[in-house]
Enzyme design. Structure first.
Site, short mmCIF file in Angstrom:
data_model
loop_
_atom_site.label_atom_id
_atom_site.label_comp_id
_atom_site.label_asym_id
_atom_site.label_seq_id
_atom_site.Cartn_x
_atom_site.Cartn_y
_atom_site.Cartn_z
N SER A 254 -27.03 -26.59 16.71
CA SER A 254 -26.35 -26.84 18.71
C SER A 254 -27.16 -26.50 19.20
O SER A 254 -27.91 -26.47 20.45
CB SER A 254 -26.44 -24.90 18.96
OG SER A 254 -25.17 -24.73 17.99
N TRP B 235 -20.24 -9.62 20.05
CA TRP B 235 -20.25 -8.40 19.69
C TRP B 235 -19.57 -7.38 20.72
O TRP B 235 -19.36 -6.48 20.20
CB TRP B 235 -22.06 -8.26 19.18
CG TRP B 235 -22.38 -6.29 19.60
CD1 TRP B 235 -22.77 -6.14 18.38
CD2 TRP B 235 -22.73 -6.24 20.68
NE1 TRP B 235 -23.04 -4.74 19.27
CE2 TRP B 235 -22.97 -4.88 20.52
CE3 TRP B 235 -22.49 -5.97 22.16
CZ2 TRP B 235 -23.43 -3.52 20.84
CZ3 TRP B 235 -23.04 -4.87 22.74
CH2 TRP B 235 -23.63 -3.63 22.24
N GLU C 167 -37.89 -23.39 7.62
CA GLU C 167 -36.82 -23.59 6.43
C GLU C 167 -36.28 -22.71 7.39
O GLU C 167 -36.05 -22.26 9.15
CB GLU C 167 -37.65 -22.68 6.18
CG GLU C 167 -38.85 -23.21 5.10
CD GLU C 167 -38.37 -23.95 4.25
OE1 GLU C 167 -37.27 -23.61 3.73
OE2 GLU C 167 -39.43 -25.30 3.99
N GLU D 283 -25.64 -27.26 27.96
CA GLU D 283 -23.90 -27.28 27.32
C GLU D 283 -23.42 -25.73 27.74
O GLU D 283 -22.23 -25.31 28.75
CB GLU D 283 -24.19 -27.79 25.95
CG GLU D 283 -24.02 -28.80 25.65
CD GLU D 283 -25.57 -28.84 25.17
OE1 GLU D 283 -26.12 -28.01 24.92
OE2 GLU D 283 -25.81 -30.57 25.25
N ASN D 284 -24.75 -24.87 28.00
CA ASN D 284 -24.02 -23.95 28.03
C ASN D 284 -23.25 -23.16 29.95
O ASN D 284 -22.49 -22.02 30.23
CB ASN D 284 -24.82 -22.45 28.23
CG ASN D 284 -24.87 -22.37 26.85
OD1 ASN D 284 -25.92 -21.69 26.48
ND2 ASN D 284 -23.74 -22.62 26.39
N TRP D 285 -23.81 -24.03 31.02
CA TRP D 285 -23.17 -24.33 31.96
C TRP D 285 -21.08 -24.10 32.67
O TRP D 285 -20.92 -23.79 33.16
CB TRP D 285 -23.68 -25.39 32.92
CG TRP D 285 -24.88 -25.30 33.08
CD1 TRP D 285 -26.10 -26.53 32.21
CD2 TRP D 285 -26.05 -24.87 34.21
NE1 TRP D 285 -27.05 -25.91 33.32
CE2 TRP D 285 -26.64 -24.89 33.81
CE3 TRP D 285 -25.46 -23.52 35.28
CZ2 TRP D 285 -28.20 -24.25 34.67
CZ3 TRP D 285 -26.71 -23.28 35.62
CH2 TRP D 285 -27.71 -23.31 35.41
N ASP E 155 -27.13 -15.87 18.17
CA ASP E 155 -26.11 -15.79 19.05
C ASP E 155 -25.13 -14.91 18.28
O ASP E 155 -25.76 -14.03 17.76
CB ASP E 155 -25.38 -17.29 17.83
CG ASP E 155 -24.66 -17.27 18.18
OD1 ASP E 155 -23.61 -17.86 18.84
OD2 ASP E 155 -23.71 -18.94 17.59
N GLY E 156 -23.71 -14.73 18.81
CA GLY E 156 -23.59 -14.32 19.01
C GLY E 156 -22.72 -13.05 19.58
O GLY E 156 -22.17 -11.25 18.78
C1 FPP Z 1 -25.18 -17.23 22.59
O1 FPP Z 1 -24.31 -15.83 22.69
C2 FPP Z 1 -25.90 -16.59 23.28
C3 FPP Z 1 -25.93 -17.31 25.15
C4 FPP Z 1 -25.40 -18.32 25.39
C5 FPP Z 1 -26.95 -16.29 26.08
C6 FPP Z 1 -28.28 -15.35 25.11
C7 FPP Z 1 -29.50 -15.07 26.35
C8 FPP Z 1 -29.39 -13.67 26.22
C9 FPP Z 1 -29.62 -12.56 25.40
C10 FPP Z 1 -29.72 -12.75 27.52
C11 FPP Z 1 -31.07 -13.30 28.07
C12 FPP Z 1 -32.32 -13.25 27.41
C13 FPP Z 1 -34.02 -13.37 27.70
C14 FPP Z 1 -35.13 -14.14 26.30
C15 FPP Z 1 -34.16 -12.06 28.38
P1 FPP Z 1 -22.34 -16.18 22.45
O2 FPP Z 1 -22.32 -15.38 24.03
O3 FPP Z 1 -22.24 -17.77 22.03
O4 FPP Z 1 -21.76 -15.17 21.10
P2 FPP Z 1 -20.51 -15.84 21.19
O5 FPP Z 1 -20.13 -17.20 19.62
O6 FPP Z 1 -20.29 -14.76 19.97
O7 FPP Z 1 -19.92 -15.85 21.74
#
Ligand code: FPP
Length: 251
Positions: free
Chosen positions: A205, A32, A216, A74-76, A27-28
């Site tokens: 989540s 970032w 843990e 849910e990310n869709w 997350d993050g």
């Molecule tokens: C959550 O951060 C991150 C995601 C929903 C996507 C994670 C995907 C990758 C790191 C890329 C592909 C992965 C691999 C294994 C090659 P967020 O976008 O919710 O961050 P925020 O809370 O700061 O908005």
């Protein structure tokens, strides 16, 4: 940050008591990128690099399983641009993995419902699965959660078990923890010992809801793209200071 976590950072990782399975909610990435005036997709690109780095570090340390939450059911809801960027990063990673996992002895597996995933990405996942089948069962294994939700995983498992009962292959009375686990995406993988969530959020989540029963938890304010080996060491040291009782009492 919790006091127990602060004090734990003073110690060193004990290589004889490593968590066998670490799971991470990456997350993050968005925050970032936004803090740097960049598009959110730049955060995912940096996050994918962090995954590569942390997976290599886990393998070298001797952790056997690393499970990461790459894309939830849910990310869709995110913009088509952002969803497309995450899928492209996964494709790029899998294309590289097809060429390197045998050489590096890295097993790769997916958790999640792959049905709505782009056919090219699905085919790549099948290819990495086939390579994994031929690799040493004790080799380091990365599990990538893609179109994954803990509730969805449990529902899919329940449906599959119900189908087996309807077909006369199973009996509902015989269902227990171990038998149900074989229907989950994580079948054959031990439950995570340690679940890490960076970025300051402290919630599950919909991640590994069945498997986290006795995990843990460790939280850190670092955003996923900034998460590094030192952060992972702090999480492992904190884990090693915990007293895991699994509902029992200390003798
Ligand atoms: C959550 O951060 C991150 C995601 C929903 C996507 C994670 C995907 C990758 C790191 C890329 C592909 C992965 C691999 C294994 C090659 P967020 O976008 O919710 O961050 P925020 O809370 O700061 O908005």
């Amino acid at each position: 940050m919790a006091d127990t976590q602060k004090t734990a950072t003073a110690g060193q990782v004990d290589p004889t008591r490593l968590p066998r399975h670490i799971a991470i909610i990456m997350d993050g990435n968005g925050r970032w990128a936004t803090r740097r005036g960049l598009p959110r997709t730049a955060g995912h690109k940096a996050g994918a690099e962090t995954f590569r780095r942390i997976a290599t570090y886990c393998k070298n340390l001797g952790v056997q399983y690393l499970t990461v939450y790459a894309f939830s059911t849910e990310n869709w809801k995110r913009s088509a641009d952002e969803v497309g960027a995450i899928m492209s990063l996964l494709k790029k990673y899998l294309m590289e993995a097809v060429d390197t996992m045998e050489r590096d002895n890295i097993r790769l597996h997916f958790f999640g419902d792959m049905t709505p995933i782009d056919p090219e990405l699905r085919a790549l996942a099948r290819e990495t699965d086939e390579i994994t089948e031929h690799l040493d069962a004790n080799a380091f294994q990365a599990n990538v959660c893609l179109n994954y939700g803990g509730r969805d995983e449990i529902l899919r498992a329940a449906r599959a078990f119900a189908r087996d009962c309807a077909d006369g292959k199973k009996n509902p009375e015989e269902l227990d923890d171990a038998a149900f686990s074989t229907y989950l995406d994580s079948a054959g993988v031990p439950d995570p010992d340690l679940i890490i969530r960076p970025s300051g959020e402290q919630r599950i989540s919909n991640f590994l809801l069945w498997q986290c029963a006795y995990s843990e938890f460790y939280y850190t304010d670092a955003l996923w793209p900034d998460f590094d080996e030192a952060e992972l060491n702090r999480a492992i040291v904190a884990f090693q200071s915990r007293d895991r009782r699994y509902g029992g009492v200390k003798k």
